[in-house]
Design a protein around this motif. Structure first.
Motif, PDB file in Angstrom:
ATOM      1  N   ALA A 401      22.169  -6.223 -21.539  1.00 21.29           N
ATOM      2  CA  ALA A 401      23.225  -5.244 -21.308  1.00 21.29           C
ATOM      3  C   ALA A 401      22.724  -4.054 -20.501  1.00 21.29           C
ATOM      4  CB  ALA A 401      23.799  -4.776 -22.648  1.00 21.29           C
ATOM      5  N   GLU A 402      21.538  -3.549 -20.822  1.00 23.50           N
ATOM      6  CA  GLU A 402      21.044  -2.374 -20.086  1.00 23.50           C
ATOM      7  C   GLU A 402      20.677  -2.738 -18.649  1.00 23.50           C
ATOM      8  OE1 GLU A 402      16.357  -1.453 -20.641  1.00 23.50           O
ATOM      9  OE2 GLU A 402      17.463  -1.473 -22.521  1.00 23.50           O
ATOM     10  N   VAL A 403      20.162  -3.949 -18.456  1.00 24.24           N
ATOM     11  CA  VAL A 403      19.836  -4.366 -17.095  1.00 24.24           C
ATOM     12  C   VAL A 403      21.102  -4.497 -16.265  1.00 24.24           C
ATOM     13  CG1 VAL A 403      18.921  -6.266 -15.699  1.00 24.24           C
ATOM     14  CG2 VAL A 403      17.650  -5.435 -17.690  1.00 24.24           C
ATOM     15  N   ARG A 404      22.137  -5.117 -16.830  1.00 32.53           N
ATOM     16  CA  ARG A 404      23.403  -5.210 -16.103  1.00 32.53           C
ATOM     17  C   ARG A 404      23.937  -3.823 -15.761  1.00 32.53           C
ATOM     18  NH1 ARG A 404      25.887  -9.995 -15.593  1.00 32.53           N
ATOM     19  NH2 ARG A 404      25.023 -11.772 -16.748  1.00 32.53           N
ATOM     20  N   ASP A 405      23.945  -2.928 -16.727  1.00 29.36           N
ATOM     21  CA  ASP A 405      24.434  -1.566 -16.489  1.00 29.36           C
ATOM     22  C   ASP A 405      23.712  -0.906 -15.323  1.00 29.36           C
ATOM     23  OD1 ASP A 405      26.322  -1.494 -18.450  1.00 29.36           O
ATOM     24  OD2 ASP A 405      25.388   0.089 -19.628  1.00 29.36           O
ATOM     25  N   ASN A 406      22.392  -0.953 -15.365  1.00 28.38           N
ATOM     26  CA  ASN A 406      21.616  -0.150 -14.433  1.00 28.38           C
ATOM     27  C   ASN A 406      21.435  -0.794 -13.073  1.00 28.38           C
ATOM     28  OD1 ASN A 406      20.672   2.405 -15.918  1.00 28.38           O
ATOM     29  ND2 ASN A 406      20.406   0.784 -17.427  1.00 28.38           N
ATOM     30  N   VAL A 407      21.368  -2.113 -13.012  1.00 33.47           N
ATOM     31  CA  VAL A 407      21.339  -2.755 -11.704  1.00 33.47           C
ATOM     32  C   VAL A 407      22.629  -2.456 -10.964  1.00 33.47           C
ATOM     33  CG1 VAL A 407      21.315  -4.964 -10.491  1.00 33.47           C
ATOM     34  CG2 VAL A 407      19.669  -4.522 -12.321  1.00 33.47           C
ATOM     35  N   VAL A 408      23.758  -2.602 -11.638  1.00 29.34           N
ATOM     36  CA  VAL A 408      25.047  -2.330 -10.996  1.00 29.34           C
ATOM     37  C   VAL A 408      25.144  -0.862 -10.581  1.00 29.34           C
ATOM     38  CG1 VAL A 408      27.532  -2.204 -11.411  1.00 29.34           C
ATOM     39  CG2 VAL A 408      26.251  -4.238 -12.109  1.00 29.34           C
ATOM     40  N   ARG A 409      24.663   0.031 -11.430  1.00 29.76           N
ATOM     41  CA  ARG A 409      24.751   1.463 -11.129  1.00 29.76           C
ATOM     42  C   ARG A 409      23.890   1.857  -9.936  1.00 29.76           C
ATOM     43  NH1 ARG A 409      21.897   6.244 -13.031  1.00 29.76           N
ATOM     44  NH2 ARG A 409      20.576   4.975 -14.416  1.00 29.76           N
TER      45      ARG A 409
END
Length: 814
Positions: A401-409
């Motif tokens: 979840a954190e990787v998805r959040d931050n890669v997209v951001r």
């Protein structure tokens, strides 16, 4: 359009630990912020940075805290109402009007909760309970079992900033709080749930790739997305009930975005609007400034092993970099202005890349925006450092979840050029004794680095390289810290041996190497109040977190400088030795540009006042190391290096134009007597090249090694070579004349040498703690003059520039 109500005011804080007498039942709180800052603002704890105050704050991270606020809302039943938390640190239970909304377990995620059924018209009561990270970590250790960790605390068992629990440069200040903004969002029909935006090049054109995901509320509606950039617009229709859409936009012949040492950083405004296809109502919008460049990481096999070269706009770069840690133990305290100031300092030091290290945080948007504008490249670690990490649930889902959040951001940022899987964990497993501890079948993180993370990067951000770790040699079949492959960390130097050993290595890319020194004198005096102030006094010793750090500082002087006899000399000698060690390493690596393509020093910044590897101390003051980096990272470098049994002058050129100049030099006694000299009418060093010029034997061979120096000149660049170290060099007593001239914004200090002066430093914070000097570590031959330019509001006279205090050189130490 989405209605956003920022929940910034009216917050209070209370402690659920009944064993803490004397705390008020309700404490005014600031959001974004953290418990430590609220207690500090209300004078309920001493500042944890000075002296040994850190240890008085251990109880804070072991207690349970509750943030509360009241806010007014209009509960429109036709709309969705969502609480959005950009960052919660870390283990929480969220309640609205007494009902539980959710529990959270990750500092590095954004959370969005539908509270439509709980929100009421009028006054609403929101509370966020922060449970002890230590207590949750203990539960997780029972759940997962033990995993090796180089540092105390459960940083490898929960998704929280690992260095919060203490590091060899950082205090143990375990935070809790709403560390990023929180708001109520109300909307109808549809909103943009996720925007994946990347910008690259397709031949001479710019290519923007957009993938939009929608969230919908109520009856399905048809929408359209209207996108505009650089005079090009695109409309994408989304049918009723459809959840996402992807499209590309071609921007003809955009100006290219470059790292700051190569060109300009044009940024183009991208705007995206989500509209109702029938009514044309604006439902949501998104905007970014993006730059067009291509980037890849070349790891192809070659005659030396395999490359590790960053290629931007088809130009293979030499990376002059530094590692970046959280700039404050309390990250919410770092303002956008402070980010800009720090990045400007890095740029002024000729640093072209910052590595955002994996034991900290994904920085806030303002950091990456400032890097985009400054042309500062970013290497972004995923947040795994110096420990073994379980791959079981619930940690695995939190990681994803954190990787998805931050890669997209972060993926729209031109400055971001690589994702890196971890810091030192593969190396740790291979060489730090983890193998016997981690039994067969027990996970330790490798599945993240070789499977989950690369899959997520390939899915979300395929135009940017992913690399599994630092250090890592490209395959598990090769030892992870090999010279010939991948990226390397050099830590036997400093930890075990002297800095002369840097020359034993020619890595393909060195992503960590460093040398310690105390902070600047003014910073030390502001943070430590020992009387007397000594290297071993309580406060100074407490602000040295490395194991046997002070002993290593002295041991590292061996063979180079004598053991200092006073606190002033200890401070100057250790700072000077740090600067020399890193300059020595960088010049060596850059001189081998054909093999090595990067030197990323540990570290650029500090999070609190401490003896550390930083170039810029926690007050933002430049240590001598900062000036050494500025010189060694200069795009045009002249250095003298051993080549077999010879000496070579090596010109290194990272400019876009060739460097063609007369090269001249001499071997001379320290009193200025010339013993041999040469002049070569024209040396040509092409762009992105290191060119060697072998010095003749009469230049490279001394008559009296302890009283001679080689000086080589090429235009405005000059290099020195000494045949012995300072402990054996007959440096004369420093003799010079000083004149001070007042100028706008400060003064000029003119120093004229009457003797040979080695590594002359004007220590401006001894004169004015707010002053900044333009240069340092200046070597002057007898009769030469150097002008130091100071930015200061104070007025100085020549007699204020006291030798041995404000004006220092290596001559003073020997």
């Amino acid at each position: 359009m989405i209605e956003k109500t920022e929940l910034r005011s009216g917050w209070t804080l209370s402690c659920n630990d009944t064993g803490r007498p004397g705390l008020p039942e309700s404490i005014p709180a600031t959001v974004p912020g953290c418990v430590h800052l609220d207690l500090l603002a209300n004078r309920l704890i001493p500042d944890p940075y000075p002296d040994v105050n850190e240890i008085t704050n251990d109880w804070i991270g072991k207690s349970e805290w509750v943030y509360r606020c009241s806010f007014e809302a209009a509960c429109d039943e036709g709309k969705a109402h969502e609480l959005v938390f950009d960052g919660l640190d870390t283990i929480t239970t969220i309640r609205l009007n007494g009902d539980e909304v959710a529990q959270t377990f990750n500092q590095h995620r954004t959370y969005r909760f539908d509270v439509s059924a709980l929100l009421k018209s009028g006054i609403n009561e929101l509370s966020v309970t922060f449970h002890s990270a230590y207590a949750y970590g203990a539960e997780m250790e029972k759940h997962y079992g033990y995993r090796p960790n180089n540092y105390p605390g459960p940083g490898n068992l929960i998704r929280k900033m690992a260095c919060n629990f203490g590091w060899d440069w950082g205090p143990t200040l375990v935070t809790a709080g709403i560390w990023k903004p929180v708001r109520l969002e109300s909307w109808d029909r549809a909103r943009l749930a996720e925007m994946r935006v990347s910008a690259t090049l397709a031949g001479g054109d710019g290519l923007v790739k957009v993938h939009a995901k929608l969230a919908q509320h109520g009856a399905p509606c048809a929408c359209r997305i209207v996108t505009a950039i650089a005079g090009v617009s695109h409309t994408a229709e989304i049918a009723e009930g459809a959840g996402d859409v992807s499209f590309d936009i071609c921007v003809p012949s955009p100006e290219l975005w470059w790292p700051h040492h190569l060109g300009a950083q044009p940024l183009y405004a991208l705007t995206i609007e989500l509209r109702d296809s029938v009514s044309d109502d604006l439902l949501d919008n998104y905007s970014k400034e993006i730059g067009f460049r291509s980037v890849r990481l070349d790891t192809a096999p070659d005659e030396h092993g395999s490359a590790f070269t960053f290629v931007v706009n088809d130009v293979p770069l030499f990376i002059c970099g530094a590692n970046w840690i959280p700039d404050d133990c309390f990250p919410s305290r770092v303002t956008a202005e402070r980010y800009i100031s720090r990045i400007d300092e890095a740029k002024a030091a000729n640093i072209n890349m910052l590595r955002v290290w994996g034991g900290g945080i994904f920085e806030r948007d303002e950091f990456y925006e400032a890097c985009d504008r400054a042309g500062m490249l970013i290497w972004q670690d995923f947040l795994f450092a110096c420990a073994a990490y379980p791959e079981e649930e619930p940690l695995r889902s939190e990681v994803e979840a954190e990787v998805r959040d931050n890669v997209v951001r972060l993926m729209p940022h031109a400055s971001l050029i690589v994702w890196n899987g971890n810091n030192e964990n593969i190396w740790g497993f291979d060489e730090w004794g983890w193998r016997p501890v981690i039994q067969e079948g027990v996970t330790w993180g490798l599945g993240y680095y070789l499977d989950l993370l690369p899959k997520l990067c390939a899915e979300l951000d395929p135009d940017r390289s992913y690399y599994p770790g630092s250090p890592y040699s490209g395959t598990m079949d090769i030892a992870p810290n090999a010279d010939e492959h991948g990226c390397k960390h050099i830590w036997d130097v400093w930890n075990d041996v002297g800095y002369e050993v840097y020359r034993n290595y020619i890595p393909r890319f060195c992503s960590e190497f460093g040398w310690q020194a105390p902070p600047n004198w003014a910073t030390l005096e502001e943070s430590v109040h020992d009387n007397p102030l000594t290297p071993q006094s309580h406060g100074v010793f407490h602000h040295q977190k490395a194991t046997q750090g002070n002993e290593r500082l002295i041991r590292g002087l061996a063979g180079h400088l004598p053991v200092p006899k006073s606190m002033d000399d200890w401070h100057f000698a250790t700072q000077l030795n740090q600067a020399r060690a890193i300059r020595f390493a960088v010049e060596h690596m850059r001189s081998h540009r054909g093999i090595c393509k990067g030197a990323v020093v540990w570290q650029f910044n500090d999070c609190w006042p401490v003896t550390s590897w930083a170039a810029l101390d926690s007050a933002g003051r430049r240590k001598p190391l900062w000036y050494a980096l500025q010189q060694a990272f200069d795009p045009r470098l002249l250095t003298i290096q051993p080549r077999g049994d010879k000496l070579a002058a090596v010109a290194v050129n990272e400019r876009t134009l060739f460097w063609r100049s007369k090269i001249s030099g001499k071997r001379m006694k320290l009193d200025g007597t010339v013993l041999a000299e040469f002049e070569f009418w024209r040396l040509l060093c092409d762009r992105f090249e290191a060119k060697e010029f072998i010095l003749a034997d009469d230049i490279a061979t001394p008559d009296a090694a302890d009283d001679e120096v080689v000086v080589v000149q090429m235009l405005d660049k000059r290099a020195f070579h000494y045949f012995v170290e300072d402990v054996d060099l007959k440096l004369p007593k420093a003799q010079f004349d000083v004149a001070v001239t007042r100028v706008a914004d400060g003064c000029e200090v003119k120093v004229t040498a009457r003797s040979f002066l080695k590594d002359l430093c004007l220590v401006v914070d001894r004169l004015d703690p707010a002053a900044v000097v333009d240069s340092m570590l200046v070597t002057l031959l007898p009769g030469e003059t150097h002008v130091f330019t100071l930015k200061t509001q104070m007025v100085f006279a020549a007699e204020d520039i006291v030798p041995g205090r404000a004006l220092r050189s290596a001559n003073d130490l020997v």
